[in-house]
Write an enzyme that holds these catalytic residues in place. Structure first.
Site, PDB file in Angstrom:
ATOM      1  N   LYS A  76       0.844  -1.185   0.000  1.00 15.40           N
ATOM      2  CA  LYS A  76       0.000   0.000   0.000  1.00 15.40           C
ATOM      3  C   LYS A  76       0.884   1.241   0.000  1.00 15.40           C
ATOM      4  CE  LYS A  76      -3.889   1.682   2.909  1.00 15.40           C
ATOM      5  NZ  LYS A  76      -4.660   1.303   4.110  1.00 15.40           N
ATOM      6  N   SER A 150      -9.322   0.994   3.341  1.00 15.47           N
ATOM      7  CA  SER A 150      -8.602   1.857   2.421  1.00 15.47           C
ATOM      8  C   SER A 150      -7.553   1.117   1.602  1.00 15.47           C
ATOM      9  CB  SER A 150      -7.920   2.981   3.217  1.00 15.47           C
ATOM     10  OG  SER A 150      -7.007   2.459   4.170  1.00 15.47           O
ATOM     11  N   SER A 174      -9.391  -1.385   7.467  1.00 21.78           N
ATOM     12  CA  SER A 174      -8.842  -1.295   6.115  1.00 21.78           C
ATOM     13  C   SER A 174      -8.105  -2.546   5.663  1.00 21.78           C
ATOM     14  CB  SER A 174      -7.890  -0.096   6.013  1.00 21.78           C
ATOM     15  OG  SER A 174      -8.585   1.109   6.212  1.00 21.78           O
TER      16      SER A 174
END
Length: 596
Positions: A76, A150, A174
């Protein structure tokens, strides 16, 4: 040979070991498949950047022995990788990282190769995967639906079978919601188990690096590489004790009256999942989740939003207009709260966390739907804050309550979209969650993400988890035998049934209650392979167990058929005088059955 879509970590390792795959050719072929037009990616490493990692491994010597040698992964883009840009999905925030995040450094040291950085809800603020200037990341099953956030790009990369594992982060869900929406495993560790050094903070006191994988085994493999105390991270912790495995028939607390926000497909999938768990022997205990929901409200409706502001306040002062409008609006709420509000909220958090932990003392874990609904991108765009809030119904409270969690696939809904469940346990119960995850995976195997490939046959770990000893039992402690409770009462976990090497003899000892066998080592031409069961027992229970073992039995080291050595039951040689030899039956269970 080229790498195949949907390969697991073990698939990559086997291909290298069999010399059917050459690392550079395989990784460059994979890298070339990634398109800059794909919203899953923010940065794709160049050919030279991938080659440089491989060269570093070669320079160390014997890289093939590393546990993740040549295995590709993605991270990420709020996690640093040395020499690469980090944006947190905000171009104006972009900087070049000088060092690898601790988690990335550990993976590289284990031989893994980074190939891309993935899209996310800006500043890790969201559970939808749509709050990014790099584009909304679509669901891997149906592009009309959200991928979840996310950690959207990281989850989709694994679900599409491009890489066997990826890193996300998890503050409010997330690392779990995207797993549930894309039919993969999402491991959210105990806070502090993995270092957060080199991670752009969301709420630093709550943040965790998370792992996405196609199966539980890969998630555990990656976690075992990443875990460890980091003195540079003020929130890093050491495990105070090993996990206590769940009972054979565990008790899970479930929401008594879950809210589905009109998603009947999710509701039906939950009902089916509960039926499957009960058939598996799980006891389901309906609970009032009011304390969990009250705690969850503190995260976005209380002063914890000020912690998000603390992470980016200087940046917002100069570049606020360059942020996603929804994200900026959420973080700007921080100005509504004072330091007094923050302390009052912390006192309330501690009270609710204690209430939740007390509630969990009579249970093995909590079991919840990973998310109560799976919305379309259009539905999120129409009401971005409300829908996002709904998705955090069962996730927002977990880090505030200092819990570990594991998101697992639970089949497809009647509309063909994935449904997921999440197990939640107290801190440092990560290994127990993973153990039950493997049991669920065996009972209800899923396809590998959005591919049509079945999962590989599960492989038991070759070594016991940290803080455990692997014990071979041969007689009255076998499953279903009279003394097996001495194992289960001490939180031992069954691993597998196997055989000793061929140089053991087994005897039925006279005058023992309950009846017990004696196992002794012998010359290979007079012995045989004897059936044993392997159990993993917490070290802090092992001494108490050994204290129960009566003479002439004892605990020594046994050699198994495959060459492994484990602790196990042995017998004094003098005790076999007058005992009946039963080696030819191959095991104690067969002997007991022969008497009936």
């Amino acid at each position: 040979m080229t790498p195949q879509t949907g390969w697991t970590v073990n698939d990559w390792r086997q291909a290298y070991q069999k010399k059917t795959l050459e690392p550079r050719a395989a990784l460059q072929s994979l890298r070339a498949q990634l398109s800059v037009d794909d919203p899953a990616w923010i940065y794709i490493l160049t050919e030279e950047e991938v080659d440089a990692q491989l060269q570093q491994l070669q320079d160390r010597g014997m890289p093939e022995t590393l546990p993740l040698y040549g295995v590709p992964f993605v991270i990420k883009d709020n996690i640093d990788a040395a020499g690469l840009p980090t944006t947190a999905a905000c171009p104006a925030y972009r900087y070049l990282a000088s060092d690898d995040a601790n988690s990335v450094a550990r993976l590289k040291a284990a031989g893994a190769i980074l190939i891309a950085k993935t899209n996310l809800d800006q500043f890790a603020t969201g559970l939808v995967g749509t709050r990014s200037p790099y584009g909304a990341v679509p669901n891997s099953f149906n592009p009309d639906y959200v991928s979840g956030g996310s950690s959207s790009g990281s989850a989709v990369a694994v679900s599409r079978g491009l890489v066997p594992f990826s890193l996300g982060t998890d503050t409010a869900g997330s690392g779990r919601v995207p797993a549930g929406f894309n039919n993969i495993v999402g491991l959210k560790p105990t806070k502090g188990r993995f270092s957060i050094s080199g991670v752009v903070p969301a709420c630093k006191s709550l943040d965790c690096v998370s792992v996405f994988a196609l199966n539980v085994e890969d998630a555990e493999t990656v976690a075992s590489v990443m875990e460890g105390f980091d003195y540079t991270d003020g929130y890093s912790r050491r495990a105070p004790h090993p996990a206590r495995y769940f009972a054979e028939n565990p008790r899970f607390g479930i929401p008594a009256q879950p809210e589905w926000f009109g998603d009947q497909h999710a509701q039906a999938a939950w009902k089916r999942t509960l039926e499957q768990l009960e058939l598996q022997g799980v006891e389901l205990v309906p609970l009032d989740f009011t304390p969990m929901q009250t705690l969850a409200q503190l995260l976005y409706s209380g002063p914890w939003v000020a912690e998000r502001h603390a992470a980016v306040d200087d940046f917002m002062a100069d570049h606020g207009n360059g942020m996603n409008e929804v994200v900026r609006g959420i973080i700007e709420q921080a100005t509504k709260f004072s330091a007094t509000d923050a302390y009052k909220a912390e006192y309330r958090r501690a009270e609710l966390a204690r209430e939740i932990q007390t509630l969990m003392q009579s249970l093995d874990a909590l079991l919840v739907p990973t998310a109560p609904r799976l919305p379309t991108i259009a539905q999120v765009q129409a009401d971005p804050v409300k829908v996002n809030s709904q998705l955090g119904t069962w996730t927002n409270f977990v880090n505030l309550a200092d819990c570990s969690a594991l998101a697992l696939p639970a089949g497809l809904r009647t509309d063909g979209l994935p449904f997921g469940i999440t197990l939640i346990a107290p801190a440092w119960q990560d290994a127990a969650l993973a153990d039950f995850g493997r049991r669920w995976q065996r009972a209800q195997p899923w396809k590998r993400g959005a591919t049509d490939l079945p999962l590989p046959e599960p492989v038991e770990p070759e070594t016991p988890p940290e803080g455990h000893v692997r014990l071979a039992v041969v007689g009255a402690h076998l499953s279903g035998m009279p003394l097996n409770t001495q194992l289960t009462e001490r939180h031992a976990r069954f691993v597998q049934s196997t055989f000793t090497a061929d140089h053991y003899r087994l005897f039925a000892l006279p005058n023992t209650t309950p009846p017990k066998p004696g196992l002794i080592r012998a010359a290979s031409d007079t012995g045989g392979e004897i059936t044993v069961e392997l159990w993993d027992m917490p070290l802090d229970q092992f001494g108490r167990f050994v204290n129960l073992v009566p003479a002439p039995l004892g605990i020594g080291t046994l050699t198994l058929k495959d060459g492994r050595e484990v602790k196990g039951f042995i017998c004094e040689g003098a005790a076999i005088e007058g005992a009946e030899e039963i080696t030819q039956l191959g095991g104690w269970r067969a002997y007991i059955e022969s008497l009936q």
